[in-house]
Design a protein around this motif. Structure first.
Motif, PDB file in Angstrom:
ATOM      1  N   LEU A   1     -39.805 -23.291  71.092  1.00 11.96           N
ATOM      2  CA  LEU A   1     -40.800 -22.352  71.622  1.00 11.96           C
ATOM      3  C   LEU A   1     -41.892 -23.220  72.222  1.00 11.96           C
ATOM      4  CD1 LEU A   1     -41.205 -19.304  71.657  1.00 11.96           C
ATOM      5  CD2 LEU A   1     -42.282 -19.464  69.417  1.00 11.96           C
ATOM      6  N   SER A   2     -42.048 -23.146  73.555  1.00 12.75           N
ATOM      7  CA  SER A   2     -42.954 -24.091  74.216  1.00 12.75           C
ATOM      8  C   SER A   2     -44.251 -23.424  74.656  1.00 12.75           C
ATOM      9  CB  SER A   2     -42.244 -24.716  75.425  1.00 12.75           C
ATOM     10  OG  SER A   2     -41.854 -23.726  76.327  1.00 12.75           O
ATOM     11  N   SER A   3     -45.204 -24.261  75.046  1.00 12.36           N
ATOM     12  CA  SER A   3     -46.501 -23.817  75.559  1.00 12.36           C
ATOM     13  C   SER A   3     -47.316 -23.095  74.491  1.00 12.36           C
ATOM     14  CB  SER A   3     -46.278 -22.863  76.743  1.00 12.36           C
ATOM     15  OG  SER A   3     -46.955 -23.314  77.858  1.00 12.36           O
ATOM     16  N   LEU A   4     -47.234 -23.561  73.268  1.00  9.58           N
ATOM     17  CA  LEU A   4     -47.948 -22.875  72.181  1.00  9.58           C
ATOM     18  C   LEU A   4     -49.397 -23.363  72.110  1.00  9.58           C
ATOM     19  CD1 LEU A   4     -45.239 -22.869  69.348  1.00  9.58           C
ATOM     20  CD2 LEU A   4     -45.755 -21.109  71.065  1.00  9.58           C
ATOM     21  N   ALA A   5     -50.319 -22.418  72.131  1.00 12.01           N
ATOM     22  CA  ALA A   5     -51.739 -22.764  72.035  1.00 12.01           C
ATOM     23  C   ALA A   5     -52.018 -23.328  70.640  1.00 12.01           C
ATOM     24  CB  ALA A   5     -52.569 -21.506  72.266  1.00 12.01           C
ATOM     25  N   ALA A   6     -53.099 -24.112  70.520  1.00 15.95           N
ATOM     26  CA  ALA A   6     -53.426 -24.754  69.234  1.00 15.95           C
ATOM     27  C   ALA A   6     -53.583 -23.709  68.137  1.00 15.95           C
ATOM     28  CB  ALA A   6     -54.696 -25.572  69.393  1.00 15.95           C
ATOM     29  N   ALA A   7     -54.075 -22.524  68.493  1.00  9.80           N
ATOM     30  CA  ALA A   7     -54.335 -21.496  67.481  1.00  9.80           C
ATOM     31  C   ALA A   7     -53.071 -20.707  67.102  1.00  9.80           C
ATOM     32  CB  ALA A   7     -55.380 -20.524  68.019  1.00  9.80           C
ATOM     33  N   PHE A   8     -51.949 -20.995  67.776  1.00  7.03           N
ATOM     34  CA  PHE A   8     -50.728 -20.211  67.531  1.00  7.03           C
ATOM     35  C   PHE A   8     -50.220 -20.485  66.102  1.00  7.03           C
ATOM     36  CE2 PHE A   8     -46.217 -19.359  67.489  1.00  7.03           C
ATOM     37  CZ  PHE A   8     -46.048 -18.272  68.318  1.00  7.03           C
ATOM     38  N   LYS A   9     -50.041 -19.411  65.353  1.00  5.16           N
ATOM     39  CA  LYS A   9     -49.549 -19.579  63.975  1.00  5.16           C
ATOM     40  C   LYS A   9     -48.044 -19.335  63.969  1.00  5.16           C
ATOM     41  CE  LYS A   9     -53.452 -18.986  60.982  1.00  5.16           C
ATOM     42  NZ  LYS A   9     -54.446 -19.144  62.052  1.00  5.16           N
TER      43      LYS A   9
ATOM     44  N   ARG B   1     -40.465 -21.278  61.097  1.00  3.86           N
ATOM     45  CA  ARG B   1     -40.638 -22.673  60.669  1.00  3.86           C
ATOM     46  C   ARG B   1     -39.511 -23.102  59.718  1.00  3.86           C
ATOM     47  NH1 ARG B   1     -44.726 -25.972  61.357  1.00  3.86           N
ATOM     48  NH2 ARG B   1     -46.292 -24.501  62.044  1.00  3.86           N
ATOM     49  N   ALA B   2     -38.960 -22.113  58.996  1.00  2.00           N
ATOM     50  CA  ALA B   2     -37.931 -22.422  57.998  1.00  2.00           C
ATOM     51  C   ALA B   2     -36.577 -22.776  58.631  1.00  2.00           C
ATOM     52  CB  ALA B   2     -37.751 -21.207  57.084  1.00  2.00           C
ATOM     53  N   VAL B   3     -36.409 -22.504  59.926  1.00  2.00           N
ATOM     54  CA  VAL B   3     -35.116 -22.807  60.566  1.00  2.00           C
ATOM     55  C   VAL B   3     -35.120 -24.281  60.979  1.00  2.00           C
ATOM     56  CG1 VAL B   3     -33.557 -22.228  62.472  1.00  2.00           C
ATOM     57  CG2 VAL B   3     -34.931 -20.423  61.403  1.00  2.00           C
ATOM     58  N   PRO B   4     -34.236 -25.115  60.388  1.00  2.00           N
ATOM     59  CA  PRO B   4     -34.337 -26.561  60.589  1.00  2.00           C
ATOM     60  C   PRO B   4     -34.257 -27.024  62.038  1.00  2.00           C
ATOM     61  CG  PRO B   4     -32.725 -26.034  58.867  1.00  2.00           C
ATOM     62  CD  PRO B   4     -33.151 -24.736  59.465  1.00  2.00           C
ATOM     63  N   SER B   5     -33.479 -26.346  62.903  1.00  2.00           N
ATOM     64  CA  SER B   5     -33.334 -26.851  64.274  1.00  2.00           C
ATOM     65  C   SER B   5     -34.353 -26.240  65.240  1.00  2.00           C
ATOM     66  CB  SER B   5     -31.918 -26.562  64.790  1.00  2.00           C
ATOM     67  OG  SER B   5     -31.652 -25.189  64.648  1.00  2.00           O
ATOM     68  N   PHE B   6     -35.373 -25.548  64.694  1.00  2.00           N
ATOM     69  CA  PHE B   6     -36.416 -24.970  65.529  1.00  2.00           C
ATOM     70  C   PHE B   6     -37.557 -25.963  65.746  1.00  2.00           C
ATOM     71  CE2 PHE B   6     -40.676 -23.012  65.349  1.00  2.00           C
ATOM     72  CZ  PHE B   6     -40.691 -22.444  66.613  1.00  2.00           C
ATOM     73  N   THR B   7     -38.050 -26.036  66.999  1.00  2.00           N
ATOM     74  CA  THR B   7     -39.198 -26.904  67.293  1.00  2.00           C
ATOM     75  C   THR B   7     -40.323 -26.108  67.945  1.00  2.00           C
ATOM     76  OG1 THR B   7     -37.586 -28.567  67.953  1.00  2.00           O
ATOM     77  CG2 THR B   7     -39.871 -29.079  68.427  1.00  2.00           C
ATOM     78  N   PRO B   8     -41.514 -26.087  67.327  1.00  2.00           N
ATOM     79  CA  PRO B   8     -42.677 -25.531  68.016  1.00  2.00           C
ATOM     80  C   PRO B   8     -43.248 -26.625  68.916  1.00  2.00           C
ATOM     81  CG  PRO B   8     -43.212 -26.033  65.712  1.00  2.00           C
ATOM     82  CD  PRO B   8     -41.818 -26.517  65.947  1.00  2.00           C
ATOM     83  N   GLU B   9     -43.605 -26.280  70.161  1.00  2.00           N
ATOM     84  CA  GLU B   9     -43.971 -27.332  71.119  1.00  2.00           C
ATOM     85  C   GLU B   9     -45.241 -26.918  71.884  1.00  2.00           C
ATOM     86  OE1 GLU B   9     -42.413 -30.528  72.325  1.00  2.00           O
ATOM     87  OE2 GLU B   9     -44.451 -30.258  73.069  1.00  2.00           O
TER      88      GLU B   9
END
Ligand code: SAM
Length: 218
Positions: A42-50, A56-64
């Motif tokens: 999931l890209s373009s996440l603002a600093a405040a994005f929760k 977060r629990a999915v191992p192959s997921f990346t917050p970006e």
């Protein structure tokens, strides 16, 4: 971000906040991608994005925090934008050309407002998934069937398949009880039970939103 053989599915989050519909869609995309041996970012996440715990629990997921344009600045040709306005439909052969598939993190709207144009103008090569607007999780699900031939929801699909041969349900009616139902203005994949495939919890959420809309009238 390197791909070790598997595909990368990226949703560029274009809405200000994370609404409950998008949250359920993103969790479904993350889980299905992980189970299929692919990555979800999931890209373009603002600093405040929760980032929700279930994501977060999915191992192959990346917050970006970076945008897809920044991540693939030197590698644009690897990226295919799934674009309802593209001139060509996605084909199984596109799985040999691209290893990154990019989607707009936008809630569907009726009529569509073409917010995918925000990604189109960045110059990524585009492919269409047929003429009807899909929800973002449906678009990822269909892309995976077309380029990878994998569908956890439809186990009979074991090899790549043209976009037009995926079983669809257009504008299905969702019934909450004997008296209430609503028509969804999107295309979905048809499950083996004949119902539209939707993220876990979505039917209940649609029902709650419909109740709220009725309450707001009084
Ligand atoms: N109404 C939207 C718009 O403003 O562009 C469509 C948003 S759709 C819910 C979210 C994403 O799913 C799109 O940005 C696109 O990446 C993908 N998508 C949905 N339907 C599609 C189709 N028929 N062809 C290609 N991509 C599609």
């Amino acid at each position: 971000m390197a791909s070790a053989g598997g595909k990368i599915y990226i949703v560029e989050h274009l809405d200000e906040e994370l609404g409950p519909w998008s949250e359920l869609e993103y969790i479904a995309i993350a889980q299905e991608s992980h189970d299929a041996g692919a990555k979800f970012c999931l890209s373009s996440l603002a600093a405040a994005f929760k980032v929700p715990g279930a994501l977060r629990a999915v191992p192959s997921f990346t917050p970006e925090p970076r945008s897809v344009e920044e991540i693939y600045a030197d590698n644009k040709a690897r990226v295919c934008l799934l674009d309802p306005a593209a001139a060509r439909d996605l084909s199984p052969e596109d799985g040999d050309t691209f290893d990154v598939f990019l989607f707009g993190g936008i809630l569907g709207d009726d009529p569509p407002r073409d917010r995918t144009s925000e990604l189109r103008k960045k110059g990524f090569e585009g492919r269409r998934l047929g003429p009807v607007q899909m929800t973002t999780d449906t678009a990822v699900r269909v892309t995976r069937m077309v380029v990878e031939g994998k569908s956890l929801s439809l186990p009979a699909i074991t090899s790549t398949i043209p976009v037009a041969e995926v079983p669809y349900l257009d504008f299905p009616e969702i019934r909450f009880n004997e008296h209430e139902c609503t028509e969804m203005p999107f295309r979905y994949v048809k499950g083996d039970d004949g119902k539209p495939i939707m993220p876990k919890g979505m039917v209940e959420l649609i029902g709650k939103d419909a109740d709220k809309a009725i309450d707001d009238l009084f």
